[in-house]
Write a protein that holds these residues in place. Sequence first.
Motif, PDB file in Angstrom:
ATOM      1  N   THR A 287      35.080  42.994  36.683  1.00 35.69           N
ATOM      2  CA  THR A 287      35.955  44.004  36.079  1.00 35.69           C
ATOM      3  C   THR A 287      36.600  44.871  37.157  1.00 35.69           C
ATOM      4  OG1 THR A 287      34.648  44.073  34.045  1.00 35.69           O
ATOM      5  CG2 THR A 287      35.975  46.012  34.534  1.00 35.69           C
ATOM      6  N   GLU A 288      35.786  45.374  38.066  1.00 40.13           N
ATOM      7  CA  GLU A 288      36.302  46.235  39.134  1.00 40.13           C
ATOM      8  C   GLU A 288      37.271  45.471  40.041  1.00 40.13           C
ATOM      9  OE1 GLU A 288      35.962  49.334  39.279  1.00 40.13           O
ATOM     10  OE2 GLU A 288      34.209  49.805  38.066  1.00 40.13           O
ATOM     11  N   ARG A 289      36.946  44.206  40.310  1.00 34.30           N
ATOM     12  CA  ARG A 289      37.782  43.403  41.206  1.00 34.30           C
ATOM     13  C   ARG A 289      39.177  43.170  40.604  1.00 34.30           C
ATOM     14  NH1 ARG A 289      34.477  39.603  41.704  1.00 34.30           N
ATOM     15  NH2 ARG A 289      35.333  38.110  40.241  1.00 34.30           N
ATOM     16  N   ILE A 290      39.241  42.852  39.313  1.00 29.26           N
ATOM     17  CA  ILE A 290      40.525  42.596  38.657  1.00 29.26           C
ATOM     18  C   ILE A 290      41.403  43.843  38.680  1.00 29.26           C
ATOM     19  CG2 ILE A 290      41.631  42.056  36.440  1.00 29.26           C
ATOM     20  CD1 ILE A 290      40.401  39.627  37.770  1.00 29.26           C
ATOM     21  N   VAL A 291      40.823  44.996  38.341  1.00 30.45           N
ATOM     22  CA  VAL A 291      41.587  46.248  38.334  1.00 30.45           C
ATOM     23  C   VAL A 291      42.115  46.551  39.738  1.00 30.45           C
ATOM     24  CG1 VAL A 291      41.468  48.750  37.980  1.00 30.45           C
ATOM     25  CG2 VAL A 291      40.370  47.214  36.345  1.00 30.45           C
ATOM     26  N   HIS A 292      41.248  46.416  40.735  1.00 33.58           N
ATOM     27  CA  HIS A 292      41.626  46.731  42.122  1.00 33.58           C
ATOM     28  C   HIS A 292      42.770  45.836  42.596  1.00 33.58           C
ATOM     29  CE1 HIS A 292      41.298  47.681  46.371  1.00 33.58           C
ATOM     30  NE2 HIS A 292      41.183  46.379  46.618  1.00 33.58           N
ATOM     31  N   HIS A 293      42.648  44.523  42.377  1.00 32.08           N
ATOM     32  CA  HIS A 293      43.659  43.591  42.890  1.00 32.08           C
ATOM     33  C   HIS A 293      45.000  43.728  42.168  1.00 32.08           C
ATOM     34  CE1 HIS A 293      41.211  41.744  45.835  1.00 32.08           C
ATOM     35  NE2 HIS A 293      40.421  41.086  45.006  1.00 32.08           N
ATOM     36  N   LEU A 294      44.977  43.993  40.855  1.00 36.58           N
ATOM     37  CA  LEU A 294      46.241  44.185  40.134  1.00 36.58           C
ATOM     38  C   LEU A 294      46.975  45.426  40.648  1.00 36.58           C
ATOM     39  CD1 LEU A 294      45.335  43.238  36.442  1.00 36.58           C
ATOM     40  CD2 LEU A 294      47.000  42.092  37.904  1.00 36.58           C
ATOM     41  N   LYS A 295      46.222  46.497  40.881  1.00 33.72           N
ATOM     42  CA  LYS A 295      46.839  47.725  41.422  1.00 33.72           C
ATOM     43  C   LYS A 295      47.387  47.502  42.833  1.00 33.72           C
ATOM     44  CE  LYS A 295      44.234  51.377  39.053  1.00 33.72           C
ATOM     45  NZ  LYS A 295      43.223  52.428  39.257  1.00 33.72           N
ATOM     46  N   GLU A 296      46.620  46.747  43.629  1.00 34.85           N
ATOM     47  CA  GLU A 296      47.009  46.526  45.015  1.00 34.85           C
ATOM     48  C   GLU A 296      48.201  45.571  45.127  1.00 34.85           C
ATOM     49  OE1 GLU A 296      44.350  44.286  47.757  1.00 34.85           O
ATOM     50  OE2 GLU A 296      44.073  46.240  48.710  1.00 34.85           O
ATOM     51  N   LYS A 297      48.209  44.541  44.281  1.00 36.64           N
ATOM     52  CA  LYS A 297      49.247  43.511  44.347  1.00 36.64           C
ATOM     53  C   LYS A 297      50.552  43.949  43.676  1.00 36.64           C
ATOM     54  CE  LYS A 297      49.482  38.475  43.618  1.00 36.64           C
ATOM     55  NZ  LYS A 297      49.768  38.052  44.978  1.00 36.64           N
TER      56      LYS A 297
ATOM     57  N   ILE B 202      46.247  51.233  34.263  1.00 40.40           N
ATOM     58  CA  ILE B 202      45.212  50.237  33.995  1.00 40.40           C
ATOM     59  C   ILE B 202      43.858  50.881  34.258  1.00 40.40           C
ATOM     60  CG2 ILE B 202      45.309  49.286  36.353  1.00 40.40           C
ATOM     61  CD1 ILE B 202      44.721  46.524  35.144  1.00 40.40           C
ATOM     62  N   GLY B 203      42.844  50.531  33.479  1.00 41.80           N
ATOM     63  CA  GLY B 203      41.524  51.150  33.646  1.00 41.80           C
ATOM     64  C   GLY B 203      40.396  50.151  33.487  1.00 41.80           C
ATOM     65  N   ALA B 204      39.235  50.482  34.064  1.00 42.75           N
ATOM     66  CA  ALA B 204      38.029  49.653  33.943  1.00 42.75           C
ATOM     67  C   ALA B 204      37.068  50.308  32.948  1.00 42.75           C
ATOM     68  CB  ALA B 204      37.353  49.495  35.303  1.00 42.75           C
ATOM     69  N   HIS B 205      36.331  49.479  32.207  1.00 43.41           N
ATOM     70  CA  HIS B 205      35.390  49.985  31.202  1.00 43.41           C
ATOM     71  C   HIS B 205      34.160  49.078  31.195  1.00 43.41           C
ATOM     72  CE1 HIS B 205      33.717  51.121  27.292  1.00 43.41           C
ATOM     73  NE2 HIS B 205      34.595  52.108  27.200  1.00 43.41           N
ATOM     74  N   HIS B 206      33.010  49.603  31.651  1.00 40.52           N
ATOM     75  CA  HIS B 206      31.764  48.823  31.592  1.00 40.52           C
ATOM     76  C   HIS B 206      30.573  49.768  31.593  1.00 40.52           C
ATOM     77  CE1 HIS B 206      31.168  49.474  35.926  1.00 40.52           C
ATOM     78  NE2 HIS B 206      32.397  49.027  36.129  1.00 40.52           N
ATOM     79  N   GLY B 207      29.395  49.222  31.341  1.00 42.35           N
ATOM     80  CA  GLY B 207      28.193  50.023  31.127  1.00 42.35           C
ATOM     81  C   GLY B 207      27.731  50.839  32.305  1.00 42.35           C
TER      82      GLY B 207
END
Length: 874
Positions: free
Chosen positions: A287-297, A317-322
């Motif tokens: 989850t964190e990786r997808i958010v980071h790469h989309l923002k960076e790319k 865009i935001g991340a959501h997990h436990g």
Amino acid sequence: MIEFKKKPDKEEEILHILHPFVKNWFKQKFQNFAMSQRYAVMNIHSRENTLISSPTGSGKTLTAFLSILNELIDASEKGILKDKIYAVYISPLRALSNDVYRNLTEPLKEIEFLAGKKLGLRVAVRTGDTSTKERTAMLKNPPHILICTPETLSILLVSPKFKNHLTNVDWLIIDELHALADNKRGVHMSLSTERLQRLSPAMCRVGLSATIAPLEEIAQFLVGNGRDCKIVDVQFIKDMKLDVITPVNDLINTDFNTINSKLYNLLDSEIKNHKTTLIFTNTRSGTERIVHHLKEKFPKNYYEIEEGPPQEVASLIGAHHGSLSKEHRFKIENALKQGKLKAIVSSTSLELGIDIGYIDLVLCLGSPKSVARFLQRVGRSGHQLHSTVNGNLIISDRDDLVECSVLLKHALEKKIDKIQVLSNCLDVLAQHVFGMALEQVWDVKELFKVVKKSYCYRDLIWGDFEEILSYLAGEYGQLEERHVYAKIWYDRDEGKIGKRGKLARVIYMTNIGTIPDQTGVTVKVGDHKIGTIDDSFCERMKTSDRFVLGGNVYAFKFSRGMVAQVTSASGQKPTIPSWFSESLPLSFDLANGIQKFRALMKDKFENKVDKKETLKFIQEYLYVRKDTAEALYNYMKEQYDYVGIPNEKELYIEHYDEGEKKYVIFHTLYGRRVNDALSRCLAYAIARQQHKDVEIGINDNGFYLSFGKKGIEVMKSFKLLKTEDLRKVAELAIDKSEVLKKRFRHCAGRSLMILRNYKGRKMRVGRQQVSSMILMNAVRRISDNFVILKEAKREVLEDLMDINNTIKILKDIESGKLKIKEIQTTIPSPFSFNMIMQGFTDILKMEDRIEFLKRMHQMVLAKISLKEGKKNIK
């Protein structure tokens, strides 16, 4: 009797029972009744137990409450509305409780506005977050509709003042039943429900669930033993637009950078073409990786400058997990509801029905591992009643391609995986018996009858029940030496039990629940701290298992408390990937579907059906695109030409010699839970018979055993495993394992053998683990089958693993229904690549891993070409 309701009621009949205020409001708000309402409103009005199974956003909540609100408004108008709780609504999530409160109070305000007066109906939420002031107000003026969690209900049942408000409740509504039916929270709730039913004998039970199977068993779980229930099954009234997508056409010969770039281009394109997109990964790190790469790319697409001073950069865009804080998750949910986000990326935390506003596309990165979970995820899109469910599975791996294609077929054909309702959880039983003893003095036979009314305890035997009473009554001196004291008194002559001690109620109320405390495990080499790993990751470890931490490889030795002792294993391959504890297990039913597809493909190749016709079959059978069918065909053909295709009728056992190491690979595509149980049993049999240890690697598609140059006769030990002895062998295999130690701590906490909270002090998880290990030795001196130890073993073998289906598979082998085929390879077969590769993922960069797989693929093709050349020469 459990039966399906076959015909919907007429709209005129439903309108006829509605009070004029409610009827007027409904007609102004909606054009007509939803299908679930036409099937269930009259049932609930007639006080018939009802299970409603329908998709997210199909009007289930209003279906459950429409009759109840109608009757309460009618009673208010007639002046006969009492100060009592008429309905209890249970939700597994606090956030969902707040959503339901809002979804109830807003219609009530609208009805009061149309009526031109206050109706005096009270709705209240009672959870751990409820303030003392609000709780006091509830005691004086109880709400007519009480919203709470399962744990809150069990606390209220032993609250002397509040308990009186729970007598003669008319309706009990249990929401998100699919999130409770297969775990110990659900078992705990089922006993609380029986206790509530005893206070309110005429209470009607209503269950709300999304996609779930088998519905007959879920209905029994809802209502208990010996009660009637009507099942309303309108699961698939919505149109669905589902697909399997790959970022590139060739998953083997395309380099990593291209696959990675195309994946993020695809994600960005899908997000741009839709208003709001929800992306599911299967891990928090993903989850964190997808958010980071989309923002960076694509920074311009996912950042914007907010208007007005001071100007701030807002993320779209935001991340959501436990692992994120409650405040952060709440902030993300609100931003989504307000339309401020283009996309949200989640692991599993948004699968349940929290109101997150409008979503028009759901993307699943990788397989969700079960049809029910996939439908639950994509059901978050098109949340309105007549909207289309829109979801895509995005894959970048050949095994995932097969899995997701079969999953798509099952979803479209409405083949839902069967869940397993837990039985005879003795730790949960101990907690409830203690709670019931706080209520009154019980006749033990009457208490046993109440417990047996729960579907989860339908097979409970008197011996186990009596041993629970003996444990709670402090009849074991060995436990008292370890500061485990009596919690109830038990008069065997009179057959009565009751509470014991002034602090009994406080102890119960501060230690209630089934969710164990979790924390990180510190990894050390001697006294030198290396880092931390998850508790759930540590429990999977066996001595000599190797894993990566901080870029280095370590071998596990043992754990004590929350410290794991390791040694350096530099230069050796890891045996357990770091994401292992986060990954979801493949469902047994979906695994069988993949096996069936493999068998059909094998038949096509054996009968020399031409490629064009086979591709057409794949497209029609799996409902996939032409390019997806081509990729599936190539993968299956490569495996077939090399060694053949393991399937539902044939179990392939592959012997692969790497030189320094030998591998025996079992192509048991039954899911990780089965493979965990079977591999441990086989490793134990080898250790006992041949006095040698083996390395084990497992995934959903099978498992391997590996060992050094000195051979081990794996098949000799495998043939020793028999169905009648397998459970006993499995118990012996886990007897000294980390997983049993951890699970015993969980069971000891639930059964209040270990008090997590006592006199205002909270016991740290590390201290709990040390105490549980000391207690484990104490209970072994009493009996190797002591009830709480027995429950820990059951939990490991039945809930964490799947010993019952493992026994069925072994039975199929013994009967000849499942044939064994041994094969010898010098290069692992294509189906084995990921199984052997799983440990490498932590020490190889992704691009190196893909390059390695490409080379393996080319070597296999060369072998096939050589084989074909020899055939032509002959």
